[in-house]
Scaffold this active site. Sequence first.
Site, PDB file in Angstrom:
ATOM      1  CE  LYS A 404      -3.924  -2.273   2.192  1.00  0.00           C
ATOM      2  NZ  LYS A 404      -3.377  -3.640   1.983  1.00  0.00           N
ATOM      3  CB  SER A 445      -2.333 -10.506   9.703  1.00  0.00           C
ATOM      4  OG  SER A 445      -2.992  -9.728   8.722  1.00  0.00           O
TER       5      SER A 445
END
Length: 609
Positions: A404, A445
Amino acid sequence: MTYRQRLSLFIILDSFIVLIAIFISSFLVDASIYVFTAPVVISSIVILLSHHSFSIFYKLYKKAWEYASVGELIIIFKIVSFSVLFAVGFQQVLFQQTYFRLLAVTWLLHMMLIGGSRFVLRMYRISIINNSKNQKRTLIVGAGAAGTMVARQLLKNNDGLLPIAFVDDNFKKHHLDIMGIPVLGSVSRIEDVVKDYAIENIIISIPSLSKKELNDIFRECAKTKAKTKILPMLEDLVTGKVSVNQFRDVQVEDLLGRDQVDMDIQAISEYVTEKVVLVTGAGGSIGSEIARQISEFNPKTLILLGHGENSIYSIEMELRVTFKHSPIEFITEIADLQDANKMSDVFGYHKPDVVYHAAAHKHVPLMERNPEEAVKNNIIGTRNAAKAADWHGVKTFVMISTDKAVNPTSVMGATKKLAEMVVQGMDKHSKTKFVAVRFGNVLGSRGSVIPLFKKQIETGGPVTVTHPDMVRYFMTIPEASRLVIQAGTLAKGGEVFVLDMGEPVKIVDLASNLIKLSGYSTDEIGIEFTGIRPGEKLFEELLKADEVQEKQVYPKIYIGKTATLYLDEIDEIINTYVNFDRDSLREYLVNLANGKVALQQKPFMSASS
């Protein structure tokens, strides 16, 4: 049945078979001459004693006949042949002649009856299992060694699964029967086989499958309503952690994780073993996995640093149990990255050789609403840790970044990009080797999409997806951690390492697979599109066009070219961000990370500043 009872039963059975074989042979050859004559009686005694002696020598009575194969048949052949040869010798010595016709027929009957008795016992066992009720009809994918073992176990154990058929892409096995179970064609026929044979369960029994091959098979299985399970990992079978009949559900990690990249064990050992290693964010998904894998290399000291006491306590207790026989010293530090003095004190006291910087705010929508917190943790926190590493002589500092950070549209991505610039800037004037490691989404996660989807499925749905065309790169937590560790061995200073993550995955396909893996159809659970959230992109990138270098420095690992560093602008943000409103701060962070704003413009200052 005890071993003694079983042994007695086989001795009585074989004794009866030996005697029957020789007396029937004598009758068939010439009853008027041979029956109950001295040659017949003595030969029967010799063959009987020889048979039992050789059976004990070759451990025939210890064989588990439900697992019998060609090897057991060869043993029976040897025992029968040697027994008859002994009789030949005795006849020659005692009678100066050999009754070949008698012994030849005896050998043939002896062989047939001994082998046949074992076959009957095995078939009786299988028939009892096959006739038992409440067994689920099962298709085995893979007719190789593992598939055969699975079929044998299912036939033997009567544990609720009845093997009906195999499918295998090896065309040489098509139309054959293995253990009485037909091989009905290739993997592409799974849907037809399930329908034609009323299959309820599918077991994928090819332990060495690549991720792509498993994906292809699962796509065929997903076309059916049968429950799909998979054989345990090959290394778990070899090490004895699990047995061949301990099947597990197919996990989404099996389908989306890439094939493992082997680590350079020697290189990692040289810079980790007997060293002091510090992991920030050690209670998080990536930080805790780095700690687990680093512990395998026996560092002298492993420092687990984090802000949340519960997560740090949890990973500390886990490591102390797992590595209780290891000389590693595990130390915990509850510290806030934003506290520069505390970070300097921790680094100064422990003098780490290697630092893995995994601590960060990573939730995209939350950081859009709280950009100042992203600045404090991701930029200021990284700078504090990097400066402490520089001041106290850390050899290697590895920062964990994200895809990102490439052409960022979110605060989270922008602050991670600026944090990359911080560590690259530090590398220019420090003896410490500063590097960043960039990868995509991590399966499972905290805060990731998979735990959210699982909760939505558990509550009956629907599963929410932002956009039907949304795609992301995915990797497993262990592989992400391996990349971070490996990057430390490759570091020369200032690099941004990037993993070749293969093909991106459509989020809607991920949701659909997860629904099917949970035993439901997409019609039952449903998929609802909610719209793209602030800061999100339809797709992610791992490198900008001006960062791309084609050459791999390690299998599946690339190095991005160094981009322009806006270090003065970053310092300005750190010194003055508290004076700015959230909307302006958000806009400036994203623009600066994309190289669109110069320091002098400062468009984000509020009127009061």
